[in-house]
Design a protein around this motif. Structure first.
Motif, PDB file in Angstrom:
ATOM      1  N   LEU A   1       0.752  17.249 -21.794  1.00 17.80           N
ATOM      2  CA  LEU A   1       0.437  16.893 -20.419  1.00 17.80           C
ATOM      3  C   LEU A   1       0.727  18.102 -19.549  1.00 17.80           C
ATOM      4  O   LEU A   1       1.817  18.668 -19.615  1.00 17.80           O
ATOM      5  CB  LEU A   1       1.293  15.704 -19.962  1.00 17.80           C
ATOM      6  CG  LEU A   1       1.318  14.478 -20.876  1.00 17.80           C
ATOM      7  CD1 LEU A   1       2.289  13.442 -20.339  1.00 17.80           C
ATOM      8  CD2 LEU A   1      -0.058  13.886 -20.999  1.00 17.80           C
ATOM      9  N   ILE A   2      -0.240  18.512 -18.721  1.00 21.73           N
ATOM     10  CA  ILE A   2      -0.096  19.706 -17.881  1.00 21.73           C
ATOM     11  C   ILE A   2      -0.305  19.301 -16.431  1.00 21.73           C
ATOM     12  O   ILE A   2      -1.287  18.629 -16.103  1.00 21.73           O
ATOM     13  CB  ILE A   2      -1.113  20.789 -18.290  1.00 21.73           C
ATOM     14  CG1 ILE A   2      -0.912  21.167 -19.756  1.00 21.73           C
ATOM     15  CG2 ILE A   2      -0.992  22.005 -17.386  1.00 21.73           C
ATOM     16  CD1 ILE A   2      -2.002  22.014 -20.336  1.00 21.73           C
ATOM     17  N   ALA A   3       0.639  19.710 -15.572  1.00 20.33           N
ATOM     18  CA  ALA A   3       0.553  19.372 -14.147  1.00 20.33           C
ATOM     19  C   ALA A   3       1.114  20.522 -13.319  1.00 20.33           C
ATOM     20  O   ALA A   3       1.675  21.479 -13.853  1.00 20.33           O
ATOM     21  CB  ALA A   3       1.321  18.089 -13.860  1.00 20.33           C
ATOM     22  N   ASP A   4       0.945  20.395 -11.991  1.00 25.56           N
ATOM     23  CA  ASP A   4       1.457  21.413 -11.084  1.00 25.56           C
ATOM     24  C   ASP A   4       2.934  21.204 -10.776  1.00 25.56           C
ATOM     25  O   ASP A   4       3.653  22.162 -10.513  1.00 25.56           O
ATOM     26  CB  ASP A   4       0.667  21.413  -9.768  1.00 25.56           C
ATOM     27  CG  ASP A   4      -0.781  21.850  -9.977  1.00 25.56           C
ATOM     28  OD1 ASP A   4      -1.053  22.538 -10.979  1.00 25.56           O
ATOM     29  OD2 ASP A   4      -1.626  21.495  -9.143  1.00 25.56           O
ATOM     30  N   GLU A   5       3.386  19.962 -10.772  1.00 23.19           N
ATOM     31  CA  GLU A   5       4.782  19.658 -10.455  1.00 23.19           C
ATOM     32  C   GLU A   5       5.244  18.445 -11.253  1.00 23.19           C
ATOM     33  O   GLU A   5       4.451  17.727 -11.861  1.00 23.19           O
ATOM     34  CB  GLU A   5       4.949  19.424  -8.958  1.00 23.19           C
ATOM     35  CG  GLU A   5       4.046  18.364  -8.386  1.00 23.19           C
ATOM     36  CD  GLU A   5       4.093  18.332  -6.867  1.00 23.19           C
ATOM     37  OE1 GLU A   5       4.506  17.279  -6.368  1.00 23.19           O
ATOM     38  OE2 GLU A   5       3.733  19.331  -6.238  1.00 23.19           O
ATOM     39  N   GLU A   6       6.547  18.204 -11.224  1.00 23.59           N
ATOM     40  CA  GLU A   6       7.147  17.146 -12.037  1.00 23.59           C
ATOM     41  C   GLU A   6       6.648  15.751 -11.656  1.00 23.59           C
ATOM     42  O   GLU A   6       6.428  14.901 -12.510  1.00 23.59           O
ATOM     43  CB  GLU A   6       8.666  17.206 -11.911  1.00 23.59           C
ATOM     44  CG  GLU A   6       9.398  16.291 -12.850  1.00 23.59           C
ATOM     45  CD  GLU A   6      10.902  16.474 -12.790  1.00 23.59           C
ATOM     46  OE1 GLU A   6      11.588  15.765 -13.532  1.00 23.59           O
ATOM     47  OE2 GLU A   6      11.388  17.300 -11.998  1.00 23.59           O
ATOM     48  N   PHE A   7       6.449  15.505 -10.354  1.00 19.55           N
ATOM     49  CA  PHE A   7       5.975  14.196  -9.904  1.00 19.55           C
ATOM     50  C   PHE A   7       4.593  13.887 -10.482  1.00 19.55           C
ATOM     51  O   PHE A   7       4.342  12.780 -10.953  1.00 19.55           O
ATOM     52  CB  PHE A   7       5.940  14.166  -8.369  1.00 19.55           C
ATOM     53  CG  PHE A   7       5.368  12.894  -7.809  1.00 19.55           C
ATOM     54  CD1 PHE A   7       6.097  11.714  -7.863  1.00 19.55           C
ATOM     55  CD2 PHE A   7       4.105  12.866  -7.248  1.00 19.55           C
ATOM     56  CE1 PHE A   7       5.582  10.537  -7.368  1.00 19.55           C
ATOM     57  CE2 PHE A   7       3.572  11.695  -6.749  1.00 19.55           C
ATOM     58  CZ  PHE A   7       4.319  10.524  -6.808  1.00 19.55           C
ATOM     59  N   GLN A   8       3.703  14.873 -10.461  1.00 20.37           N
ATOM     60  CA  GLN A   8       2.360  14.678 -11.018  1.00 20.37           C
ATOM     61  C   GLN A   8       2.422  14.459 -12.531  1.00 20.37           C
ATOM     62  O   GLN A   8       1.618  13.714 -13.085  1.00 20.37           O
ATOM     63  CB  GLN A   8       1.476  15.883 -10.705  1.00 20.37           C
ATOM     64  CG  GLN A   8       1.120  16.007  -9.238  1.00 20.37           C
ATOM     65  CD  GLN A   8       0.383  17.290  -8.940  1.00 20.37           C
ATOM     66  OE1 GLN A   8       0.431  18.246  -9.713  1.00 20.37           O
ATOM     67  NE2 GLN A   8      -0.297  17.317  -7.797  1.00 20.37           N
ATOM     68  N   LEU A   9       3.389  15.088 -13.178  1.00 21.78           N
ATOM     69  CA  LEU A   9       3.564  14.914 -14.614  1.00 21.78           C
ATOM     70  C   LEU A   9       3.863  13.448 -14.946  1.00 21.78           C
ATOM     71  O   LEU A   9       3.317  12.895 -15.898  1.00 21.78           O
ATOM     72  CB  LEU A   9       4.704  15.810 -15.112  1.00 21.78           C
ATOM     73  CG  LEU A   9       4.824  16.032 -16.606  1.00 21.78           C
ATOM     74  CD1 LEU A   9       3.605  16.755 -17.140  1.00 21.78           C
ATOM     75  CD2 LEU A   9       6.075  16.807 -16.926  1.00 21.78           C
ATOM     76  N   GLY A  10       4.677  12.815 -14.127  1.00 19.69           N
ATOM     77  CA  GLY A  10       4.976  11.399 -14.310  1.00 19.69           C
ATOM     78  C   GLY A  10       3.742  10.534 -14.128  1.00 19.69           C
ATOM     79  O   GLY A  10       3.527   9.564 -14.864  1.00 19.69           O
ATOM     80  N   GLN A  11       2.911  10.869 -13.133  1.00 17.45           N
ATOM     81  CA  GLN A  11       1.681  10.114 -12.903  1.00 17.45           C
ATOM     82  C   GLN A  11       0.717  10.262 -14.086  1.00 17.45           C
ATOM     83  O   GLN A  11       0.099   9.284 -14.521  1.00 17.45           O
ATOM     84  CB  GLN A  11       0.999  10.596 -11.621  1.00 17.45           C
ATOM     85  CG  GLN A  11       1.749  10.225 -10.365  1.00 17.45           C
ATOM     86  CD  GLN A  11       1.052  10.769  -9.137  1.00 17.45           C
ATOM     87  OE1 GLN A  11       0.635  11.926  -9.115  1.00 17.45           O
ATOM     88  NE2 GLN A  11       0.932   9.932  -8.125  1.00 17.45           N
ATOM     89  N   ILE A  12       0.584  11.480 -14.587  1.00 19.55           N
ATOM     90  CA  ILE A  12      -0.308  11.733 -15.721  1.00 19.55           C
ATOM     91  C   ILE A  12       0.179  10.972 -16.954  1.00 19.55           C
ATOM     92  O   ILE A  12      -0.624  10.409 -17.702  1.00 19.55           O
ATOM     93  CB  ILE A  12      -0.398  13.246 -16.009  1.00 19.55           C
ATOM     94  CG1 ILE A  12      -1.084  13.957 -14.852  1.00 19.55           C
ATOM     95  CG2 ILE A  12      -1.137  13.509 -17.302  1.00 19.55           C
ATOM     96  CD1 ILE A  12      -1.020  15.450 -14.957  1.00 19.55           C
ATOM     97  N   LYS A  13       1.498  10.939 -17.153  1.00 16.37           N
ATOM     98  CA  LYS A  13       2.057  10.224 -18.295  1.00 16.37           C
ATOM     99  C   LYS A  13       1.713   8.737 -18.221  1.00 16.37           C
ATOM    100  O   LYS A  13       1.342   8.129 -19.223  1.00 16.37           O
ATOM    101  CB  LYS A  13       3.568  10.404 -18.358  1.00 16.37           C
ATOM    102  CG  LYS A  13       4.169   9.900 -19.645  1.00 16.37           C
ATOM    103  CD  LYS A  13       5.687   9.915 -19.687  1.00 16.37           C
ATOM    104  CE  LYS A  13       6.308  11.141 -19.124  1.00 16.37           C
ATOM    105  NZ  LYS A  13       7.773  11.093 -19.122  1.00 16.37           N
ATOM    106  N   GLU A  14       1.797   8.143 -17.037  1.00 20.11           N
ATOM    107  CA  GLU A  14       1.450   6.728 -16.876  1.00 20.11           C
ATOM    108  C   GLU A  14      -0.041   6.484 -17.142  1.00 20.11           C
ATOM    109  O   GLU A  14      -0.415   5.507 -17.782  1.00 20.11           O
ATOM    110  CB  GLU A  14       1.831   6.229 -15.486  1.00 20.11           C
ATOM    111  CG  GLU A  14       3.307   6.012 -15.313  1.00 20.11           C
ATOM    112  CD  GLU A  14       3.905   5.068 -16.340  1.00 20.11           C
ATOM    113  OE1 GLU A  14       3.348   3.962 -16.545  1.00 20.11           O
ATOM    114  OE2 GLU A  14       4.912   5.450 -16.955  1.00 20.11           O
ATOM    115  N   ILE A  15      -0.888   7.389 -16.642  1.00 20.06           N
ATOM    116  CA  ILE A  15      -2.327   7.276 -16.894  1.00 20.06           C
ATOM    117  C   ILE A  15      -2.595   7.333 -18.394  1.00 20.06           C
ATOM    118  O   ILE A  15      -3.347   6.524 -18.949  1.00 20.06           O
ATOM    119  CB  ILE A  15      -3.107   8.392 -16.161  1.00 20.06           C
ATOM    120  CG1 ILE A  15      -3.059   8.166 -14.649  1.00 20.06           C
ATOM    121  CG2 ILE A  15      -4.552   8.480 -16.646  1.00 20.06           C
ATOM    122  CD1 ILE A  15      -3.598   9.335 -13.841  1.00 20.06           C
TER     123      ILE A  15
END
Length: 164
Positions: free
Chosen positions: A48-62
């Motif tokens: 999972l690749i994101a710009d910040e930690e918060f987005q990483l959590g959202q991507i993980k849920e998706i």
């Protein structure tokens, strides 16, 4: 003699579909548009690749939601520690396949403790259960399903090669 195999597997094509659907949903979400968020996979390793930690959590849920829709149990996920840097965050998730030897020994021990007259043997990454009666094998399957439901066995199990 009747027998069946206890395995822990998933369809790699379904994992591929889940990754593609997650990337499509990330591209359509308003809060993730214009970011470098994405999901990549190499065999059973998902990144999972994101710009910040918060987005990483959202991507993980998706991604988890897509796995559930595709019939892959999320208990098979082995989440590694996220790597957070300035301006980027990534996390590797390994989708476990096969039963490890320690868990296989635990399953064999639990089957023996039921006092049902069956034999369980470890064969590589699966456990084969044999017995004289089909009903005894079905009792073992329902016992193991209950163990998984109660989280006493932390890996999703499937039962195949049921033979008379």
């Amino acid at each position: 003699m009747p027998s069946f195999d206890i395995v822990s597997e998933f369809d790699l094509q379904e994992l591929n579909n889940a990754v593609n659907q997650a990337n499509r949903e990330i591209g359509n979400r308003f809060d993730l548009k214009g970011t470098s968020c994405k999901v990549e996979h190499q065999a059973a390793d998902v990144t999972l690749i994101a710009d910040e930690e918060f987005q990483l959590g959202q991507i993980k849920e998706i991604f988890k939601n897509q796995l559930i829709k595709r019939g892959i149990d999320v208990r098979a996920m082995d989440e590694q520690e996220p790597q957070i840097n300035l301006g980027s965050a990534r996390q590797t998730i390994i989708i476990k396949q096969g039963i490890e030897s320690l868990l296989a020994k635990k399953i064999v021990k639990q089957i023996k403790e039921t006092k049902i007259k069956v034999q369980a043997s470890i064969q590589g990454e699966k456990v084969r259960v044999t017995g004289k009666k089909r009903d005894e094998l079905q009792q073992i399957i329902s016992f193991l399903k209950e163990q998984v439901k109660e989280n006493k066995i932390e890996l999703p199990l499937q039962y195949d090669n049921f033979r008379d």
